[in-house]
Design a protein around this motif. Sequence first.
Motif, PDB file in Angstrom:
ATOM      1  N   ALA A   1       9.941  10.117  -1.402  1.00 30.95           N
ATOM      2  CA  ALA A   1       8.977   9.234  -0.748  1.00 30.95           C
ATOM      3  C   ALA A   1       8.459   9.818   0.556  1.00 30.95           C
ATOM      4  CB  ALA A   1       9.622   7.880  -0.477  1.00 30.95           C
TER       5      ALA A   1
ATOM      6  N   THR B   1       2.648   6.162  -0.217  1.00 29.87           N
ATOM      7  CA  THR B   1       3.393   6.563  -1.410  1.00 29.87           C
ATOM      8  C   THR B   1       4.196   5.391  -1.970  1.00 29.87           C
ATOM      9  OG1 THR B   1       3.629   8.818  -0.554  1.00 29.87           O
ATOM     10  CG2 THR B   1       5.124   8.169  -2.330  1.00 29.87           C
TER      11      THR B   1
ATOM     12  N   ASP C   1      -0.232   7.441  -3.653  1.00 29.19           N
ATOM     13  CA  ASP C   1       0.496   8.323  -4.574  1.00 29.19           C
ATOM     14  C   ASP C   1       1.605   7.529  -5.256  1.00 29.19           C
ATOM     15  OD1 ASP C   1      -1.076  10.382  -3.704  1.00 29.19           O
ATOM     16  OD2 ASP C   1       0.434  11.271  -2.394  1.00 29.19           O
TER      17      ASP C   1
ATOM     18  N   ARG D   1       4.913   7.935  -7.480  1.00 25.59           N
ATOM     19  CA  ARG D   1       5.891   8.937  -7.887  1.00 25.59           C
ATOM     20  C   ARG D   1       7.036   8.272  -8.649  1.00 25.59           C
ATOM     21  NH1 ARG D   1       6.761  13.612  -3.366  1.00 25.59           N
ATOM     22  NH2 ARG D   1       4.617  14.388  -3.436  1.00 25.59           N
TER      23      ARG D   1
ATOM     24  N   ILE E   1       5.237   3.568   2.900  1.00 22.95           N
ATOM     25  CA  ILE E   1       6.104   3.867   1.753  1.00 22.95           C
ATOM     26  C   ILE E   1       6.609   2.582   1.131  1.00 22.95           C
ATOM     27  CG2 ILE E   1       8.372   4.827   1.110  1.00 22.95           C
ATOM     28  CD1 ILE E   1       7.799   6.899   3.447  1.00 22.95           C
TER      29      ILE E   1
END
Length: 349
Positions: A160, A261, A285, A287, A238
Motif C-alpha cells: 500500500a 491506493t 490504484d 492492488r 490508502i
Amino acid sequence: MSPGEGERGASIPRENRPIPEPGPNEVLLRMHSVGICGSDVHYWQHGRIGDFVVKNPMVLGHEASGTVIKVGSGVTHLKPGDRVAIEPGVPREMDEFCKTGRYNLSPTIFFCATPPDDGNLCRYYKHNASYCYKLPDNVTFEEGALIEPLSVGIHTCKRAGVTLGSKVFVSGSGPIGLVNVLVAKMMGAAAVVITDLSASRLEKAKEVGADFTIQVTTETPQEVASKVEALLGCMPEITVECTGVQACIQAGIYATRSGGTLVLVGLGPGMVTVPMVNAAVREVDIRGIFRYCNTWPVAIALLASKQINVKPLVTHRFPLEKALEAFETTRRGEGIKVMLKCDPTDHNP
C-alpha cells in the motif's frame, strides 16, 4: 484436523499418525501453539476455497510455532531445543517468482492446510528448515504463531505504501484488519480509521491503536466513505479492504483519495460489481495481495524490540483435545484469535 468427504462441518476428527522423519533439509517439531484462521474454518465448513478443493482428509493449521526436536543431516542453523516460528509457504522449485523475490506467487508452492498439503495442527510436524525461524527468548510461542497473520499486515502495508503521515482507512476489524492497524501505525501512519459491524471488535481496534472507529449499520458505500472523510478531515491516501464484501470494496473505492491506493486483502465472491470508472478517472490504484513473502525476519525483529504488541489479539485458548470447541468458537465469531495448544505438558503462551 479436517473431516473427510461427506463429513464436512460435522466434526473435527482426531487421528493418530506416525511421528514423521525429517528429510535432509527438514526439522521435526514438537508443536506448541497453532492459531485458527478463517480459512481453516471455511475448509472445515465448505470443503473448498475457490479452486482449492478438499478431496481427502486434510490436517488444518498454518499459524504455528513449536520446538525443534530433530534436525535433518543438511540443517546447520537450527538445533534440538530451538523455539521456532513456521512460515507455512515453501516454494517447491526455483522458478521466476522465486528469482525475483516474490515466491508467494509461485504456482507450485507448498502451503500448510491448503489442499492437498497438510497443515500443522498436530503434536509433531516436519517442515523445511529454511522456513523455520528461531524465536528470541523474549518472544513467546503465541507471538511466534501470530507472525503469520501479522505478516499479512506487513505485506499489505508495504504494497500500500504506508509511510510517515499516511491517512489510512481499514475496512473490517477482524484479526487481519487489526494487524493492519498495528503495522500501519508502526510504519508512521498519522491516523487510522476502521469500520466493522461489531462494537466489540471496534473496541479491540481502539485498544491496538486505531484513532477512529465507525460501526456500520445500514449506511450506503457512499455514506461510509463520507463518514471516513469526516473523521480523518480528508480522504485517506490508502484504504485496506479486509472483508471481501462487495459493498465494502465499493466504499473503499469511494473513500480513497484521488491518486491513492486501495489494497484488496479480504477474499469474497469471485465476481463483484464495483465503481471501476470512479476509480479509473481518479487514478485510484487497486492492488491485490496473496499471503506474504520475506516477512518473518521483519516480524521477529519488531516483536523482539517491542515495536509491535500482538498479545491482545489472543482471546481464547484451547488444548488440542478440544479442537472442535475451538473451531466452533471461531465459527461463531467470538473473540479475535483462538489459539490451540498442542503440547500437553506446556499450555503457557
